[in-house]
Scaffold this motif. Structure first.
Motif, PDB file in Angstrom:
ATOM      1  N   TYR A  88       1.986  -7.470  -2.149  1.00 55.39           N
ATOM      2  CA  TYR A  88       0.779  -8.125  -2.308  1.00 55.39           C
ATOM      3  C   TYR A  88       0.613  -9.773  -2.884  1.00 55.39           C
ATOM      4  O   TYR A  88      -0.127 -10.469  -1.663  1.00 55.39           O
ATOM      5  CB  TYR A  88      -0.330  -7.944  -3.428  1.00 55.39           C
ATOM      6  CG  TYR A  88      -0.646  -5.797  -2.739  1.00 55.39           C
ATOM      7  CD1 TYR A  88      -1.601  -6.112  -2.066  1.00 55.39           C
ATOM      8  CD2 TYR A  88      -0.438  -4.935  -4.288  1.00 55.39           C
ATOM      9  CE1 TYR A  88      -2.099  -4.590  -1.407  1.00 55.39           C
ATOM     10  CE2 TYR A  88      -0.928  -3.784  -4.381  1.00 55.39           C
ATOM     11  CZ  TYR A  88      -1.435  -3.753  -2.901  1.00 55.39           C
ATOM     12  OH  TYR A  88      -2.112  -2.544  -2.261  1.00 55.39           O
ATOM     13  N   CYS A 100      -4.433  -0.338   4.267  1.00 54.81           N
ATOM     14  CA  CYS A 100      -4.192   0.321   4.345  1.00 54.81           C
ATOM     15  C   CYS A 100      -2.378   1.131   4.094  1.00 54.81           C
ATOM     16  O   CYS A 100      -1.967  -0.077   4.567  1.00 54.81           O
ATOM     17  CB  CYS A 100      -4.815   1.649   5.111  1.00 54.81           C
ATOM     18  SG  CYS A 100      -4.270   2.143   6.732  1.00 54.81           S
ATOM     19  N   GLU A 123     -12.202  -4.354   1.793  1.00 55.19           N
ATOM     20  CA  GLU A 123     -11.983  -3.181   2.974  1.00 55.19           C
ATOM     21  C   GLU A 123     -13.052  -2.556   3.869  1.00 55.19           C
ATOM     22  O   GLU A 123     -14.200  -2.972   4.187  1.00 55.19           O
ATOM     23  CB  GLU A 123     -11.702  -2.051   1.867  1.00 55.19           C
ATOM     24  CG  GLU A 123     -10.064  -2.290   0.824  1.00 55.19           C
ATOM     25  CD  GLU A 123     -10.203  -1.717  -0.182  1.00 55.19           C
ATOM     26  OE1 GLU A 123     -11.246  -1.780  -1.640  1.00 55.19           O
ATOM     27  OE2 GLU A 123      -9.208  -0.607   0.087  1.00 55.19           O
ATOM     28  N   ARG A 151      -6.061  -1.642  -7.675  1.00 54.02           N
ATOM     29  CA  ARG A 151      -4.920  -0.486  -7.012  1.00 54.02           C
ATOM     30  C   ARG A 151      -4.657  -0.207  -8.376  1.00 54.02           C
ATOM     31  O   ARG A 151      -4.807   1.059  -8.415  1.00 54.02           O
ATOM     32  CB  ARG A 151      -4.190  -0.647  -5.853  1.00 54.02           C
ATOM     33  CG  ARG A 151      -4.649  -0.821  -4.401  1.00 54.02           C
ATOM     34  CD  ARG A 151      -5.025  -0.003  -3.512  1.00 54.02           C
ATOM     35  NE  ARG A 151      -5.256   0.008  -2.092  1.00 54.02           N
ATOM     36  CZ  ARG A 151      -6.393  -0.025  -2.147  1.00 54.02           C
ATOM     37  NH1 ARG A 151      -7.434   0.142  -2.710  1.00 54.02           N
ATOM     38  NH2 ARG A 151      -6.440  -0.156  -0.704  1.00 54.02           N
ATOM     39  N   GLU A 191       0.432  -1.574  -0.097  1.00 55.77           N
ATOM     40  CA  GLU A 191      -0.386  -0.617   0.185  1.00 55.77           C
ATOM     41  C   GLU A 191       0.442   1.411  -0.229  1.00 55.77           C
ATOM     42  O   GLU A 191       0.701   2.183  -0.339  1.00 55.77           O
ATOM     43  CB  GLU A 191      -0.894  -0.153   0.830  1.00 55.77           C
ATOM     44  CG  GLU A 191      -2.450  -1.475   1.165  1.00 55.77           C
ATOM     45  CD  GLU A 191      -2.807  -0.536   0.419  1.00 55.77           C
ATOM     46  OE1 GLU A 191      -3.724   0.066   0.018  1.00 55.77           O
ATOM     47  OE2 GLU A 191      -3.303  -1.786  -1.334  1.00 55.77           O
TER      48      GLU A 191
END
Length: 422
Positions: free
Chosen positions: A131, A405, A375, A144, A29
């Motif tokens: 990730y 985050c 999320e 993202r 992130e």
């Protein structure tokens, strides 16, 4: 602090901190924030602020004292060079923008569109790797990168319009063509990463469907696809410190602490702690985890204990182990009033992203779906009611940003409690 190079330096430092703790999602992130910083800076790359060297430290005729640096340690010919190397790396690391050349005024050179595009490509590819290191975050990575690509397509369209309207000389037009080519190459790289993530999501969906079909009926053996591992799910805990304060919390200091006293925080449990907790739950041996009281189940107990271990070790550096109580539920007001002066209470409780019904309270029954990113900024926990009352208490904690985050911990901003009579 708002200049792109300075923000990138701070974000890359934060990324390194997350990597040292094994927090791969937070590192990814943070890299996405780096990519957004670069993307926002590309349209204004010619006017961004740049740091400057102190010219007098490079001029032996104007600064006669430079020749004396290093005499005390026996390297007068190397002393100033070492000082300059440290100053240059402090001003801007050489691996940040790959451009540290400066003019006669000492100001560092402006980065180019090609350099920024190359760096954006590097950080996005590294983010995807992070990730994947965490596991089960394919949908979030896709989301993202998709948002990032949408923003970059607007930048490319504006640059292409400027290229079509250009009526300047040949060298200026060639420079615009090179910049446009760098932007399109970067967009092609993002598209390639998105394609691979989409293929990965499709494969996971097919494996899940085949696995459910093989386990539902006639299959006489095990499924050819393994079931989803429980440690692919994201786990969060609420952390609260009460009672006697260690010295670091008593001192008035500007150095921030990871946790605030008597203020609950929501933290994401690192993958390493989750894997350790499930391995112990399977084997039934927890010799290297701290003892924790008031846990509701074996798996929950191990997850909370695994997360609390480094916090407990840090507290033990300033307090005795006998004066620290680790629990999954906060002490009562009566216990806190009588023992709060001598005992430190470390409360670590497992929280959920959505309230669970009575049939799905056991942690082993919680499923996870990687086809969509999970999320949330709202977390829930079931509060134990008194023995005389049959009411159920559901406490909701709200934080500022949606997890996951770039931060592994967020302070609880709003706490709400719901009571239902059964």
């Amino acid at each position: 602090e708002t200049a792109p190079s300075q923000r990138l330096r701070w974000l890359l430092t934060l990324k390194s901190l997350h990597e040292s703790k094994g927090q791969w999602v937070e590192a990814a992130e943070t890299l996405i924030l780096c990519a957004k910083t670069i993307a926002d800076a590309i349209p204004y790359i010619k006017t961004v602020w740049r740091p400057s060297r102190f010219v007098l430290w490079h001029n032996n005729r104007r600064s006669l004292w430079l020749s004396t640096i290093g005499e005390e340690v026996g390297i007068p010919d190397r002393g100033n060079a070492q000082v300059m190397e440290f100053a240059d790396s402090f001003l801007e690391p050489t691996n940040l923008l790959s451009t540290v050349q400066s003019g006669s005024d000492g100001k560092l050179g402006q980065p180019t569109v090609a350099i920024m595009c190359r760096m954006l490509t590097q950080v996005t590819k590294e983010a995807v790797v992070k990730y994947m290191d965490e596991g089960g975050m394919e949908a979030l990575a896709y989301l993202r990168l998709e948002h990032l690509l949408k923003g970059m397509m607007g930048v490319i369209e504006e640059h292409s319009s400027a290229l079509d309207d250009d009526r300047g000389d040949l060298s200026s037009h060639t420079h615009l063509v090179e910049e446009n080519a760098a932007l399109r190459k970067m967009a092609a790289s993002l598209n390639g990463d998105l394609t691979r993530l989409a293929e990965r999501l499709l494969l996971l969906a097919e494996e899940k469907e085949d696995g459910e079909g093989a386990g539902s009926g006639i299959a006489h053996g095990t499924s050819r696809f393994s079931a989803k591992k429980p440690n692919d799910r994201q786990y969060y805990v609420k952390v609260l410190l009460l009672g006697k304060k260690p010295e670091r919390f008593i001192e008035s200091t500007t150095i921030p602490t990871f946790l605030e006293w008597e203020s609950s925080s929501i933290c994401r449990v690192p993958k390493e702690s989750v894997a350790r907790a499930f391995a112990i739950s399977k084997d039934g041996v927890a010799t290297y985890l701290p003892k924790i009281s008031s846990a509701k189940g074996r798996v929950e107990q191990n997850i909370c204990a695994a997360f609390a271990k480094p916090l407990l070790d840090a507290l033990c550096n300033e307090l005795t182990s006998e004066s620290i109580v680790l629990s999954t539920e906060p002490p009562t007001d009566e216990v806190l009033n009588t023992k709060g002066d001598t005992i430190t209470f470390l409360v670590v409780s497992l929280v959920n992203m959505e309230p669970l019904d009575a049939m799905n309270k056991r942690i082993d029954a919680m499923g996870s779906d990687t086809s969509r990113p999970i999320e949330s900024k709202r977390f829930f926990i079931t509060k134990k009611s008194s023995t005389r009352s049959r009411s159920t208490h559901l406490v909701e904690f709200t934080v500022a940003q949606q997890f996951p985050c770039a931060l592994s911990r967020q302070r609880t901003l709003i706490t709400s409690e719901f009571v239902s009579e059964s």
